[in-house]
Scaffold this active site. Sequence first.
Site, PDB file in Angstrom:
ATOM      1  N   ASP A  60     -64.094  37.977 -32.851  1.00 30.95           N
ATOM      2  CA  ASP A  60     -63.361  36.723 -33.211  1.00 30.95           C
ATOM      3  C   ASP A  60     -63.748  35.465 -32.188  1.00 30.95           C
ATOM      4  O   ASP A  60     -63.151  34.396 -32.486  1.00 30.95           O
ATOM      5  CB  ASP A  60     -62.082  36.823 -33.234  1.00 30.95           C
ATOM      6  CG  ASP A  60     -61.433  37.458 -34.834  1.00 30.95           C
ATOM      7  OD1 ASP A  60     -61.930  37.161 -35.830  1.00 30.95           O
ATOM      8  OD2 ASP A  60     -60.718  38.315 -34.577  1.00 30.95           O
ATOM      9  N   GLU A  65     -60.625  27.945 -30.371  1.00 33.42           N
ATOM     10  CA  GLU A  65     -59.347  27.164 -30.054  1.00 33.42           C
ATOM     11  C   GLU A  65     -58.331  27.889 -29.881  1.00 33.42           C
ATOM     12  O   GLU A  65     -57.383  27.586 -28.847  1.00 33.42           O
ATOM     13  CB  GLU A  65     -58.860  26.812 -31.682  1.00 33.42           C
ATOM     14  CG  GLU A  65     -57.132  26.005 -31.631  1.00 33.42           C
ATOM     15  CD  GLU A  65     -56.890  25.677 -32.997  1.00 33.42           C
ATOM     16  OE1 GLU A  65     -57.098  26.319 -34.040  1.00 33.42           O
ATOM     17  OE2 GLU A  65     -56.670  24.443 -33.135  1.00 33.42           O
ATOM     18  N   ASP A  66     -58.211  29.157 -30.217  1.00 35.12           N
ATOM     19  CA  ASP A  66     -57.154  30.062 -29.833  1.00 35.12           C
ATOM     20  C   ASP A  66     -57.156  30.634 -28.143  1.00 35.12           C
ATOM     21  O   ASP A  66     -55.954  31.061 -27.810  1.00 35.12           O
ATOM     22  CB  ASP A  66     -57.148  31.556 -30.260  1.00 35.12           C
ATOM     23  CG  ASP A  66     -56.990  31.112 -32.127  1.00 35.12           C
ATOM     24  OD1 ASP A  66     -55.982  30.463 -32.144  1.00 35.12           O
ATOM     25  OD2 ASP A  66     -57.750  31.858 -32.683  1.00 35.12           O
ATOM     26  N   ARG A  85     -58.897  40.112 -28.481  1.00 33.86           N
ATOM     27  CA  ARG A  85     -59.325  38.587 -28.190  1.00 33.86           C
ATOM     28  C   ARG A  85     -59.036  38.127 -26.893  1.00 33.86           C
ATOM     29  O   ARG A  85     -59.385  37.335 -26.313  1.00 33.86           O
ATOM     30  CB  ARG A  85     -58.476  37.842 -29.266  1.00 33.86           C
ATOM     31  CG  ARG A  85     -58.876  38.182 -30.801  1.00 33.86           C
ATOM     32  CD  ARG A  85     -58.842  37.057 -31.554  1.00 33.86           C
ATOM     33  NE  ARG A  85     -59.408  35.705 -31.108  1.00 33.86           N
ATOM     34  CZ  ARG A  85     -59.378  34.784 -31.903  1.00 33.86           C
ATOM     35  NH1 ARG A  85     -58.548  34.198 -32.496  1.00 33.86           N
ATOM     36  NH2 ARG A  85     -59.807  33.628 -31.240  1.00 33.86           N
ATOM     37  N   ARG A 130     -48.562  36.205 -33.117  1.00 29.84           N
ATOM     38  CA  ARG A 130     -49.388  36.235 -31.831  1.00 29.84           C
ATOM     39  C   ARG A 130     -48.806  35.428 -30.459  1.00 29.84           C
ATOM     40  O   ARG A 130     -49.268  35.803 -29.513  1.00 29.84           O
ATOM     41  CB  ARG A 130     -50.713  35.464 -32.297  1.00 29.84           C
ATOM     42  CG  ARG A 130     -51.547  35.879 -33.328  1.00 29.84           C
ATOM     43  CD  ARG A 130     -52.289  37.193 -32.976  1.00 29.84           C
ATOM     44  NE  ARG A 130     -52.897  37.902 -34.090  1.00 29.84           N
ATOM     45  CZ  ARG A 130     -54.317  37.482 -34.572  1.00 29.84           C
ATOM     46  NH1 ARG A 130     -54.769  36.396 -33.775  1.00 29.84           N
ATOM     47  NH2 ARG A 130     -54.589  38.203 -35.549  1.00 29.84           N
ATOM     48  N   HIS A 160     -51.296  31.194 -38.159  1.00 27.21           N
ATOM     49  CA  HIS A 160     -50.867  30.320 -37.082  1.00 27.21           C
ATOM     50  C   HIS A 160     -50.178  29.166 -37.338  1.00 27.21           C
ATOM     51  O   HIS A 160     -50.087  28.753 -38.620  1.00 27.21           O
ATOM     52  CB  HIS A 160     -52.151  29.763 -36.380  1.00 27.21           C
ATOM     53  CG  HIS A 160     -52.796  31.073 -35.513  1.00 27.21           C
ATOM     54  ND1 HIS A 160     -54.279  31.185 -35.685  1.00 27.21           N
ATOM     55  CD2 HIS A 160     -52.254  31.758 -34.504  1.00 27.21           C
ATOM     56  CE1 HIS A 160     -54.610  32.046 -34.680  1.00 27.21           C
ATOM     57  NE2 HIS A 160     -53.563  32.381 -34.248  1.00 27.21           N
ATOM     58  N   CYS A 247     -59.955  25.848 -35.661  1.00 28.74           N
ATOM     59  CA  CYS A 247     -60.254  27.003 -34.430  1.00 28.74           C
ATOM     60  C   CYS A 247     -61.436  27.131 -34.022  1.00 28.74           C
ATOM     61  O   CYS A 247     -61.673  27.839 -33.371  1.00 28.74           O
ATOM     62  CB  CYS A 247     -59.801  28.365 -35.433  1.00 28.74           C
ATOM     63  SG  CYS A 247     -60.199  28.453 -37.167  1.00 28.74           S
TER      64      CYS A 247
HETATM   65  C1  CIR Z   1     -57.813  36.256 -35.830  1.00 28.67           C
HETATM   66  O1  CIR Z   1     -56.991  36.813 -36.764  1.00 28.67           O
HETATM   67  O2  CIR Z   1     -57.191  36.073 -34.540  1.00 28.67           O
HETATM   68  C2  CIR Z   1     -59.104  35.612 -36.356  1.00 28.67           C
HETATM   69  N1  CIR Z   1     -59.506  36.546 -37.235  1.00 28.67           N
HETATM   70  C3  CIR Z   1     -58.706  34.521 -37.164  1.00 28.67           C
HETATM   71  C4  CIR Z   1     -58.475  33.263 -35.887  1.00 28.67           C
HETATM   72  C5  CIR Z   1     -58.164  32.035 -36.445  1.00 28.67           C
HETATM   73  N2  CIR Z   1     -57.773  30.837 -35.288  1.00 28.67           N
HETATM   74  C6  CIR Z   1     -57.230  29.876 -35.825  1.00 28.67           C
HETATM   75  O3  CIR Z   1     -56.881  29.606 -36.814  1.00 28.67           O
HETATM   76  N3  CIR Z   1     -56.941  29.187 -34.698  1.00 28.67           N
END
Ligand code: CIR
Length: 252
Positions: A60, A65-66, A85, A130, A160, A247
């Site tokens: 991922d 962004e995360d 992650r 999360r 999110h 993201c």
């Molecule tokens: C996740 O589940 O963490 C990733 N497959 C998708 C993350 C998307 N991130 C975001 O919208 N900030």
Amino acid sequence: MTVAITREVSSRFSECELTHIDRTPIDVNVARAQHHEYVNSLAALGCQIVELPAETDLPDSVFVEDTAFILPEVAVITRPGADSRKPETESIIHALSPYRPLVHVTDPATVDGGDVLVLGKNIYVGLSTRSTASALEQLQNLLNNYGYTIIGAEMQDCLHLKTAVTRVDDKTLLINKNWVAPSYFKGYELIEVDPAEPFAANCLPVGDGIIYPTTFPKTKQRLEEKGFMVSTVNVDELAKAEGAVTCCSLII
Ligand code: CIR
């Protein structure tokens, strides 16, 4: 100068985490091509691109962004909620250190940057699967000195907070009211997604434009009717991994 940090798509992208959508076959080459188009549209809107190399073992990791959020005074390195992650932040620490002093969310708190909506001195944090209540407390302690207020936002049915609501400009938000209550955002003009396009609340304002998925023409029209310049990108293959336009970059 606006800098956008991005990361190339991992060859193991199809092993991504999924929470609210079903797994469907992902073509990594298509995802890469779409990501390339996305990066080009950031550049076309005036960003200087810092593209990090793909992290093969972190499926991922394109969703940078995360891993962090950036304020004028400081950058916050998050601690992503999904275990797969958590290692993504390591390279982001190196990438962000030239730009800002860094502060860190630490164990046991977790927070994904996708849950963090910065609106001036108010920072809304989605209480998603999360992001934990203890992260709210840590963030308040870390950012108190800079005058920020952390506000937890209840949300439902999406990954999110920024799947449910994003900033269009200083006065305007794009929102799916079924997923987050509009009452959190008093004083803002709210543009609602078209009911046929529930995933349409994620947009990325950059320079004079808004980067936006091609998939949501009805909501796009609502943005254009309000005078916003919308620049569309096809991110359908990235959306199969539950990602959208905010993201895939960290904007500085
Ligand atoms: C996740 O589940 O963490 C990733 N497959 C998708 C993350 C998307 N991130 C975001 O919208 N900030």
